[in-house]
Scaffold this motif. Structure first.
Motif, PDB file in Angstrom:
ATOM      1  N   ARG A  26       0.819  -1.220   0.000  1.00  0.00           N
ATOM      2  CA  ARG A  26       0.000   0.000   0.000  1.00  0.00           C
ATOM      3  C   ARG A  26       0.852   1.268   0.000  1.00  0.00           C
ATOM      4  O   ARG A  26       0.443   2.294  -0.515  1.00  0.00           O
ATOM      5  CB  ARG A  26      -0.985   0.002   1.157  1.00  0.00           C
ATOM      6  CG  ARG A  26      -0.371   0.125   2.517  1.00  0.00           C
ATOM      7  CD  ARG A  26      -1.432  -0.083   3.595  1.00  0.00           C
ATOM      8  NE  ARG A  26      -0.811  -0.132   4.900  1.00  0.00           N
ATOM      9  CZ  ARG A  26      -0.945   0.829   5.815  1.00  0.00           C
ATOM     10  NH1 ARG A  26      -1.709   1.873   5.558  1.00  0.00           N
ATOM     11  NH2 ARG A  26      -0.344   0.719   6.971  1.00  0.00           N
ATOM     12  N   HIS A  27       2.051   1.181   0.538  1.00  0.00           N
ATOM     13  CA  HIS A  27       2.934   2.343   0.549  1.00  0.00           C
ATOM     14  C   HIS A  27       3.445   2.677  -0.857  1.00  0.00           C
ATOM     15  O   HIS A  27       3.754   3.829  -1.149  1.00  0.00           O
ATOM     16  CB  HIS A  27       4.102   2.115   1.507  1.00  0.00           C
ATOM     17  CG  HIS A  27       3.640   1.860   2.908  1.00  0.00           C
ATOM     18  ND1 HIS A  27       3.092   2.842   3.703  1.00  0.00           N
ATOM     19  CD2 HIS A  27       3.601   0.732   3.644  1.00  0.00           C
ATOM     20  CE1 HIS A  27       2.757   2.342   4.881  1.00  0.00           C
ATOM     21  NE2 HIS A  27       3.053   1.056   4.861  1.00  0.00           N
ATOM     22  N   LEU A  28       3.511   1.670  -1.722  1.00  0.00           N
ATOM     23  CA  LEU A  28       3.946   1.885  -3.098  1.00  0.00           C
ATOM     24  C   LEU A  28       2.937   2.721  -3.874  1.00  0.00           C
ATOM     25  O   LEU A  28       3.306   3.638  -4.601  1.00  0.00           O
ATOM     26  CB  LEU A  28       4.145   0.544  -3.808  1.00  0.00           C
ATOM     27  CG  LEU A  28       5.208  -0.381  -3.237  1.00  0.00           C
ATOM     28  CD1 LEU A  28       5.078  -1.771  -3.839  1.00  0.00           C
ATOM     29  CD2 LEU A  28       6.592   0.203  -3.486  1.00  0.00           C
ATOM     30  N   ILE A  29       1.676   2.404  -3.705  1.00  0.00           N
ATOM     31  CA  ILE A  29       0.624   3.094  -4.450  1.00  0.00           C
ATOM     32  C   ILE A  29       0.345   4.476  -3.864  1.00  0.00           C
ATOM     33  O   ILE A  29       0.030   5.419  -4.581  1.00  0.00           O
ATOM     34  CB  ILE A  29      -0.655   2.218  -4.500  1.00  0.00           C
ATOM     35  CG1 ILE A  29      -1.598   2.683  -5.587  1.00  0.00           C
ATOM     36  CG2 ILE A  29      -1.330   2.131  -3.165  1.00  0.00           C
ATOM     37  CD1 ILE A  29      -2.770   1.741  -5.820  1.00  0.00           C
ATOM     38  N   ALA A  30       0.502   4.611  -2.559  1.00  0.00           N
ATOM     39  CA  ALA A  30       0.161   5.865  -1.884  1.00  0.00           C
ATOM     40  C   ALA A  30       1.042   7.030  -2.314  1.00  0.00           C
ATOM     41  O   ALA A  30       0.625   8.182  -2.235  1.00  0.00           O
ATOM     42  CB  ALA A  30       0.239   5.681  -0.371  1.00  0.00           C
ATOM     43  N   GLY A  31       2.221   6.748  -2.816  1.00  0.00           N
ATOM     44  CA  GLY A  31       3.120   7.804  -3.238  1.00  0.00           C
ATOM     45  C   GLY A  31       2.979   8.209  -4.695  1.00  0.00           C
ATOM     46  O   GLY A  31       3.718   9.067  -5.179  1.00  0.00           O
ATOM     47  N   MET A  32       2.028   7.613  -5.396  1.00  0.00           N
ATOM     48  CA  MET A  32       1.880   7.878  -6.832  1.00  0.00           C
ATOM     49  C   MET A  32       1.127   9.175  -7.100  1.00  0.00           C
ATOM     50  O   MET A  32       0.166   9.497  -6.395  1.00  0.00           O
ATOM     51  CB  MET A  32       1.127   6.719  -7.501  1.00  0.00           C
ATOM     52  CG  MET A  32       1.848   5.387  -7.460  1.00  0.00           C
ATOM     53  SD  MET A  32       3.513   5.419  -8.163  1.00  0.00           S
ATOM     54  CE  MET A  32       3.177   5.978  -9.816  1.00  0.00           C
ATOM     55  N   PRO A  33       1.540   9.926  -8.129  1.00  0.00           N
ATOM     56  CA  PRO A  33       0.783  11.116  -8.519  1.00  0.00           C
ATOM     57  C   PRO A  33      -0.654  10.734  -8.879  1.00  0.00           C
ATOM     58  O   PRO A  33      -0.888   9.723  -9.547  1.00  0.00           O
ATOM     59  CB  PRO A  33       1.526  11.631  -9.760  1.00  0.00           C
ATOM     60  CG  PRO A  33       2.907  11.074  -9.623  1.00  0.00           C
ATOM     61  CD  PRO A  33       2.738   9.733  -8.945  1.00  0.00           C
ATOM     62  N   GLY A  34      -1.604  11.503  -8.406  1.00  0.00           N
ATOM     63  CA  GLY A  34      -3.011  11.249  -8.694  1.00  0.00           C
ATOM     64  C   GLY A  34      -3.688  10.317  -7.710  1.00  0.00           C
ATOM     65  O   GLY A  34      -4.907  10.147  -7.767  1.00  0.00           O
ATOM     66  N   PHE A  35      -2.936   9.708  -6.807  1.00  0.00           N
ATOM     67  CA  PHE A  35      -3.521   8.849  -5.772  1.00  0.00           C
ATOM     68  C   PHE A  35      -4.194   9.715  -4.728  1.00  0.00           C
ATOM     69  O   PHE A  35      -3.654  10.729  -4.309  1.00  0.00           O
ATOM     70  CB  PHE A  35      -2.434   7.997  -5.113  1.00  0.00           C
ATOM     71  CG  PHE A  35      -2.912   7.238  -3.899  1.00  0.00           C
ATOM     72  CD1 PHE A  35      -3.520   6.013  -4.040  1.00  0.00           C
ATOM     73  CD2 PHE A  35      -2.766   7.772  -2.627  1.00  0.00           C
ATOM     74  CE1 PHE A  35      -3.963   5.311  -2.928  1.00  0.00           C
ATOM     75  CE2 PHE A  35      -3.204   7.088  -1.510  1.00  0.00           C
ATOM     76  CZ  PHE A  35      -3.808   5.858  -1.659  1.00  0.00           C
TER      77      PHE A  35
END
Length: 99
Positions: A26-35
């Motif tokens: 979940r930490h991988l996706i949370a740092g994505m632009p637009g998340f």
């Protein structure tokens, strides 16, 4: 805002292992632009089933930005082995918000 929706069926007996892997992923996706946000819910009636809800600024933030990123490769390595069958992911737009 776009809502990503995926029903995730996990191999029986691997739920605890899956939840630990998801906690890392979940930490991988949370740092994505637009998340915007993420929720993982576990089904009460079918304990091997989960519901993933992710809010994005746009469909492209998910399908192009996240899925095209190096972080998605790590996400895939952490989580995809648990799914049986592999989930269908759909995107939704709000039609009627709560009053």
């Amino acid at each position: 805002m776009i809502l990503e929706h995926a029903v995730l069926d996990v191999v029986a007996g691997r739920q605890d292992e899956y939840e630990a892997a998801f906690d890392e992923a979940r930490h991988l996706i949370a740092g994505m632009p637009g998340f915007r946000s993420l929720r993982l819910e576990r089904c009460l009636e079918v304990p091997t089933r989960y519901l993933l809800l992710v809010e994005w600024d746009s469909v492209e933030a998910h399908t192009v930005g996240f899925r095209g990123s190096p972080q998605y490769g790590r996400w895939r390595d952490l989580l995809h082995e648990f799914y049986d069958p592999f989930p269908t992911v759909e995107h939704y737009r709000t039609v009627l918000p709560s009053a």
